[in-house]
Design an enzyme around this catalytic site. Structure first.
Site: not given
Length: 486
Positions: A92-93, A113, A126, A183, A252-253, A262
């Site tokens: 997302g960013r 990032k 973002g 991931r 997702d991490n 993350d």
């Protein structure tokens, strides 16, 4: 040595196609400037340790300039967040700028990032803030110095771009390095959207580039999953042995490579508290320090579910069943070494657990306890540590069992001291130290964050003049809970 503007790219993930990622250009931040860079991370790309051309760093990693071979892409994935499935997450960013090959033939993802909005931003701006970027940078370089596998951080770039979180802050970017950014959530996305061809394509990609030795197995994907279980068992053992609390162990991490990934509201334990919650958004304590072992197993089971189109369920279960015994073996070995013990004995598990029970509720500094334990003979060290414990009679019983255990192994004190100091850090990334560096950086002074990074890169060595970084936290810095807001 290479130069920063002359890197060799081989963008393998980008070649998987549009089902796996979306092409997005970085959105530049205003007035970019180099906050801090890691010589050790630069060396992974065969770059010189000195950052003499700070303007080039700022241009490239502030989003103002791209290598001609870069192919920036936002990756799509999903994941279980606090136990609930979120069907569409993605970068997302952050942007995977490309993959760089070093002189050893290793591929390193360059992931920026805070690079701006993507199709997966989910109403976000973002951006990353300076505060969280510094925290991720420090942890990404501190954990490998302790022997804990992790993604790496090349640099942080600050800016004058304003962003709003709980308050107005300044935007920053962080350049993250990892052999892969795949991931658990990547596999979950293709499984739950029933894109099984893409699931197999992703698994084949990961197998070829990151688990190539599994190709020789009769069932390569089953062998690959077993290795993922093995790597995560060792990773979590290292977290627990060194008192690291991740804070947001969503699927997702979780890296498919079994590395720490993350960073958000993480913490190293100050006083030992098995139930410590470092994330103030984690009201139920799902990701508390003591829960990290069962949560890692839960996450591996979620990955196993996503792999059921490729691997027989019985094989997946058999590998999952290996996690806890593998974790326990790694953890006990690490704790044995932290206690200065070189030979396994039947009562070692009880010795470690009894110590942790005595620490709980006693305000014993977890890291300094082990360091001080190796400073002197067991008798002297134990006598000086005794006052830190609430139940001193119970501690005396543990101390006597430990003293006998050391005596049984024999050896001289100097060898014991060297052995223990090689595995027990003097310097750890305490939240209050990170906070002090962040507050200075937010005022434009990057001296403290650069010095702290330098100290943490050699955690086991005594560094003259750096005694203040060994101190226990002041009252305001104890048990800090950090926000997910970044």
């Amino acid at each position: 040595m290479k130069s920063l503007d002359d890197l060799d790219f081989d963008n393998r993930f980008a070649r998987l196609g549009g089902a796996f990622s979306t092409e997005v250009l970085p959105d530049p931040i205003a007035e970019p400037r180099l906050v801090v860079a890691s010589p050790a991370a630069l060396a992974l790309l065969d770059l010189p340790a000195e950052t003499s051309d700070e303007a080039l760093f700022a241009e490239l990693f502030g989003g103002h300039k791209l290598w001609s071979e870069a192919e920036p892409r936002a990756m799509v994935y999903s994941g279980h967040q606090f136990g609930s499935y979120n069907p569409r997450l993605g970068d997302g960013r952050g942007l995977l700028l490309g993959e760089v090959i070093n002189q050893a033939g290793e591929h390193w993802d360059l992931h920026l990032k805070g690079a701006g909005q993507t199709p997966y931003s989910r109403m976000g701006d973002g951006r990353a803030v300076l505060r969280s970027s510094i925290r991720e940078f420090l942890a990404s370089e501190a954990l490998p110095a302790l022997g804990i596998p992790s993604s790496r951080a090349l640099c942080v770039i600050g800016s004058s771009t304003p962003v709003w979180r709980e308050k107005k802050e300044s935007a920053a970017t962080l350049l993250r390095l990892a052999p892969s950014h795949v991931r658990f959530g990547h596999f979950e996305y293709f499984y739950y959207t029933r894109q099984h061809d893409q699931l197999k394509q992703l698994a084949a990609f990961v197998l070829e580039h990151h688990f190539a030795d599994c190709n020789a197995a009769e069932r390569p994907y089953a062998a690959m999953f077993r290795q993922v279980v093995e790597r995560n068992a060792e990773l979590i053992a290292r977290w627990q042995a060194y008192g690291f609390c991740h804070g947001v162990m969503n699927t997702d991490n979780m890296s498919i490579l079994g590395i720490t990934f993350d960073y958000g509201p993480y913490a190293f334990l100050d006083d030992f508290d098995a139930n410590h919650i470092c994330n103030h958004s984690d009201d139920a304590g799902r990701y508390s320090f003591s829960n990290q072992v069962p949560i890692a197993h839960w996450n591996l089971a979620a990955l196993a579910q996503a792999l059921t189109p490729l691997v027989e369920v019985d094989e997946l279960r058999a590998s999952l069943d290996l996690f806890l015994p593998l974790y326990q073996a790694h953890y006990l070995d690490l704790m044995r070494r932290r206690l200065g013990l070189g030979v396994a004995a039947e009562n070692d598990h009880a010795l470690v657990q009894e110590l942790l029970q005595r620490m709980q509720g006693s305000a014993v500094d977890y890291s300094l306890f082990f360091r001080r334990l190796g400073e002197e003979t067991p008798e002297r060290a134990l006598a000086s540590l005794r006052d830190d414990f609430v139940d001193r009679e119970a501690f005396d019983r543990w101390a006597e069992a430990y003293r006998r255990r050391v005596e049984e192994e024999g050896g001289d004190q100097e060898s014991r001291r060297r052995r223990m100091h090689a595995v027990n850090p003097l310097y750890v990334l305490r939240n209050y130290l990170a906070q002090q560096a962040i507050e200075a950086a937010e005022q434009g002074d990057y001296t403290e964050v650069r010095l702290l990074h330098q100290v943490l890169s050699r955690p086991f060595e005594e560094q003259p003049g750096m005694e203040r970084f060994t101190r226990r936290p002041p009252d305001w810095g104890r048990h800090l809970e950090i926000s997910c807001s970044s």
